[in-house]
Design an enzyme around this catalytic site. Structure first.
Site, PDB file in Angstrom:
ATOM      1  N   CYS A 109      46.552  34.737  44.674  1.00  0.00           N
ATOM      2  CA  CYS A 109      45.228  34.430  44.327  1.00  0.00           C
ATOM      3  C   CYS A 109      44.879  33.101  44.121  1.00  0.00           C
ATOM      4  O   CYS A 109      43.813  32.571  44.375  1.00  0.00           O
ATOM      5  CB  CYS A 109      44.624  35.299  43.736  1.00  0.00           C
ATOM      6  SG  CYS A 109      45.254  35.299  41.990  1.00  0.00           S
ATOM      7  N   GLU A 139      40.659  40.792  38.797  1.00  0.00           N
ATOM      8  CA  GLU A 139      40.978  39.454  39.148  1.00  0.00           C
ATOM      9  C   GLU A 139      41.296  39.580  40.658  1.00  0.00           C
ATOM     10  O   GLU A 139      42.166  40.151  41.139  1.00  0.00           O
ATOM     11  CB  GLU A 139      42.442  39.242  38.360  1.00  0.00           C
ATOM     12  CG  GLU A 139      42.826  37.900  38.152  1.00  0.00           C
ATOM     13  CD  GLU A 139      43.535  37.304  39.383  1.00  0.00           C
ATOM     14  OE1 GLU A 139      43.445  36.149  39.877  1.00  0.00           O
ATOM     15  OE2 GLU A 139      44.182  38.043  39.858  1.00  0.00           O
ATOM     16  N   GLY A 169      43.432  42.447  43.502  1.00  0.00           N
ATOM     17  CA  GLY A 169      43.398  42.607  44.619  1.00  0.00           C
ATOM     18  C   GLY A 169      42.394  41.879  45.358  1.00  0.00           C
ATOM     19  O   GLY A 169      42.054  40.871  44.906  1.00  0.00           O
ATOM     20  N   SER A 170      42.045  42.073  46.705  1.00  0.00           N
ATOM     21  CA  SER A 170      41.264  41.405  47.331  1.00  0.00           C
ATOM     22  C   SER A 170      39.566  41.532  46.915  1.00  0.00           C
ATOM     23  O   SER A 170      39.299  42.368  46.158  1.00  0.00           O
ATOM     24  CB  SER A 170      41.215  41.714  48.796  1.00  0.00           C
ATOM     25  OG  SER A 170      40.788  43.209  48.946  1.00  0.00           O
TER      26      SER A 170
END
Length: 303
Positions: A157, A123, A101-102
């Site tokens: 990402c 991640e 995620g963020s």
């Protein structure tokens, strides 16, 4: 007279929290490793894309039945991060949780799990850059840049977000990218003729437009795109035209990850060392690249 070897030991329950942009792959990577080690998996997908996870769960249950394996090896929870996700990261019976995620989500998760001395695999976001030196092979570089920046509508990402270009080729590269972006077809991603699909929701569109407003306030020059599309085929309000922006690396908005198709064109002068310094001068790191036929430049970058 030493012996060294690896041995798998199950930890028990492994939690896997995944993001919307890769609704199956991240779970698959984590779940397979966990299963090989003898763990059971508890999966919470993004609440924005639950149907994919439900379909996969049904498939995997059939595989378990056919092979006479216990039903509870792979488990699924559907719900929002604020409720289900919070319960998971604070649950002492889950010793290891993988979160995609963020950066903000990762920081919050790491703090919560760390307080109970659990373990995390994180991640998170990236602020990925490509360096273009005067010795770059443009025919090789330009298609890679465009795909890296607009593939999945900038919602991964590893999206290319910064292009660091030597001043001697800056105008040439910018003009070539404007031409390439002008040929992009935007629309239904199930249509193989389209290159760019929608953003995930209107909140993502607002993030896209807000970032561009900030860039303009700072003196950034939008050389292509940036519009929210409307009309036939774009009724959802989630389609945008990918943007190319002349920017400076130190600006706050450039230092952040905006999860949308915005590519910052950043000029450097002098040697490749200056480009590498710009490349590394962000708080995030994930993927990176250089295009150069100069072996000394590429080896320095890799070192």
């Amino acid at each position: 007279r030493h012996r060294m070897y690896d041995q798998y030991h199950p930890v028990g329950i492994v939690g896997v929290i995944t993001a919307f942009d890769f609704p199956v792959a991240v779970w698959a990577w984590n779940a397979m490793i966990a299963a090989v080690c003898g763990d059971v998996v508890l999966w919470k997908p993004s609440s924005k894309v639950p149907l994919t996870a439900i379909a996969v769960q049904k498939i995997i249950q059939g595989v378990l039945e056919e092979n006479d394996l216990p039903e509870g090896l792979f488990n699924l929870l559907i719900g929002r991060g604020a409720s289900v996700g919070e319960r998971m990261i604070n649950e002492k019976r889950i010793p290891l949780i993988s979160v995609t995620g963020s950066i903000a989500v990762g920081r919050h998760t790491a703090e919560a799990i760390g307080r109970r001395l659990g373990r995390t695999i994180l991640e998170l976001g990236g602020n990925n850059a490509i360096i273009l030196t005067p010795d770059a092979d443009f025919k090789l570089a330009l298609p890679a840049i465009v795909f890296g920046a607009v593939g999945t509508a900038g919602q991964r990402c590893t999206t290319t977000r910064r292009l660091i270009i030597h001043e001697s080729i800056f105008d040439q590269v910018r003009d070539a990218l404007v031409q390439a972006y002008g040929g992009l077809k935007i629309g239904d991603p199930l249509d193989q003729n389209n290159h760019v699909g929608p953003l995930i929701d209107k909140a993502a569109v607002e993030m896209f437009t807000h970032a561009l407003d900030q860039l303009k306030d700072l003196g950034g020059k939008i050389v292509f795109g940036g519009q929210v599309l409307s009309g036939a085929g774009y009724e959802s309000g989630c389609y945008v035209r990918p943007a190319l922006v002349e920017a400076e690396n130190h600006w706050d908005i450039v230092q952040e990850e905006t999860f949308a198709p915005i590519l910052y064109l950043i000029k450097y002068s002098g040697s490749v060392e200056n480009a590498i310094a710009l490349h590394n001068d962000v708080p995030q790191g994930l993927s990176s690249a250089i295009f150069s036929n100069n072996l000394r430049e590429t080896e320095l970058f890799l070192s």
